[in-house]
Write a protein that holds these residues in place. Structure first.
Motif, PDB file in Angstrom:
ATOM      1  N   GLN A   1       0.322   5.478  -0.038  1.00 19.49           N
ATOM      2  CA  GLN A   1      -0.755   6.467   0.113  1.00 19.49           C
ATOM      3  C   GLN A   1      -0.195   7.820   0.509  1.00 19.49           C
TER       4      GLN A   1
ATOM      5  N   PHE B   1      -2.764   0.469  -4.438  1.00 20.98           N
ATOM      6  CA  PHE B   1      -2.525  -0.896  -3.983  1.00 20.98           C
ATOM      7  C   PHE B   1      -1.568  -1.596  -4.941  1.00 20.98           C
TER       8      PHE B   1
ATOM      9  N   ASP C   1      -9.409   8.614  -3.580  1.00 24.75           N
ATOM     10  CA  ASP C   1      -9.160   7.836  -4.780  1.00 24.75           C
ATOM     11  C   ASP C   1      -8.316   6.621  -4.415  1.00 24.75           C
ATOM     12  N   GLU C   2      -8.723   5.458  -4.905  1.00 26.20           N
ATOM     13  CA  GLU C   2      -7.965   4.236  -4.669  1.00 26.20           C
ATOM     14  C   GLU C   2      -7.743   3.551  -6.018  1.00 26.20           C
ATOM     15  N   TYR C   3      -6.507   3.141  -6.233  1.00 22.12           N
ATOM     16  CA  TYR C   3      -6.116   2.553  -7.505  1.00 22.12           C
ATOM     17  C   TYR C   3      -5.374   1.242  -7.295  1.00 22.12           C
TER      18      TYR C   3
ATOM     19  N   ARG D   1      -4.672   6.436  -2.554  1.00 20.74           N
ATOM     20  CA  ARG D   1      -4.075   5.146  -2.202  1.00 20.74           C
ATOM     21  C   ARG D   1      -3.824   4.357  -3.483  1.00 20.74           C
TER      22      ARG D   1
ATOM     23  N   VAL E   1       0.851  -1.195   0.000  1.00 21.58           N
ATOM     24  CA  VAL E   1       0.000   0.000   0.000  1.00 21.58           C
ATOM     25  C   VAL E   1       0.881   1.236   0.000  1.00 21.58           C
TER      26      VAL E   1
ATOM     27  N   LEU F   1      -4.831  -0.049   6.268  1.00 16.68           N
ATOM     28  CA  LEU F   1      -6.234  -0.051   5.860  1.00 16.68           C
ATOM     29  C   LEU F   1      -7.113   0.439   7.012  1.00 16.68           C
TER      30      LEU F   1
END
Length: 158
Positions: free
Chosen positions: A5, A104, A153-155, A102, A3, A131
């Protein structure tokens, strides 16, 4: 799982430069974007952006947001007043945003720590220490005072 971020507060405007935002607030930004500095047609980025950023590794989202809020809370009302003015000048809402990003499985991301028990209980895979997060009362008040939208936003890398 890896992760990566970071979080930031940004003020954006099509008509007002990041330099002018800096001058008006009296706060030096960590990063700026200049409208159209990368591409002219279509214009990219589409707006000037003034940013205060937390990219410290090992911090949870809560802790990254706390770093930003602690740094700016005394200026929150002035930031909110300027954000309202930028909304009027650009004739569009959303000049102020508190952003969480973030990614991943990013190769530079942090590994999941399975070695440290929590309250005597063994950790299982999939319970990455970065998390989960929450917004405390101070962050909520900061959002209100700065007129900031919260955008997360998470990618998945790749």
């Amino acid at each position: 799982m890896l992760v990566s971020q970071y979080a930031y507060l940004a003020l954006s405007s099509v008509r007002v430069s990041a330099a002018e935002i800096t001058s008006r607030l009296g706060i030096k930004p960590d990063e700026v974007l200049v409208r159209g500095s990368r591409q002219g047609d279509p214009v990219r980025p589409t707006a000037n952006r003034w940013k205060i950023v937390c990219r410290k590794p090992g911090l949870t989202v809560d802790e990254q947001l706390a770093e930003i809020v602690d740094r700016l809370f005394d200026h929150a009302e002035r930031i909110g007043e300027l954000a309202a003015e930028l909304d009027r000048v650009d004739d569009v809402p959303g000049a102020s945003v508190l952003q969480v990003v973030r990614v991943f499985e990013h190769p530079d991301g942090e590994e999941e720590n399975l070695t440290s028990p929590v309250d005597g209980m063994q950790k299982l895979a999939g319970q990455h220490q970065l998390l989960g997060w929450h917004l405390n009362a101070q962050v909520l008040e900061f959002l209100r005072l700065t007129r900031a939208e919260l955008d997360v936003d998470e990618y998945l890398y790749g």
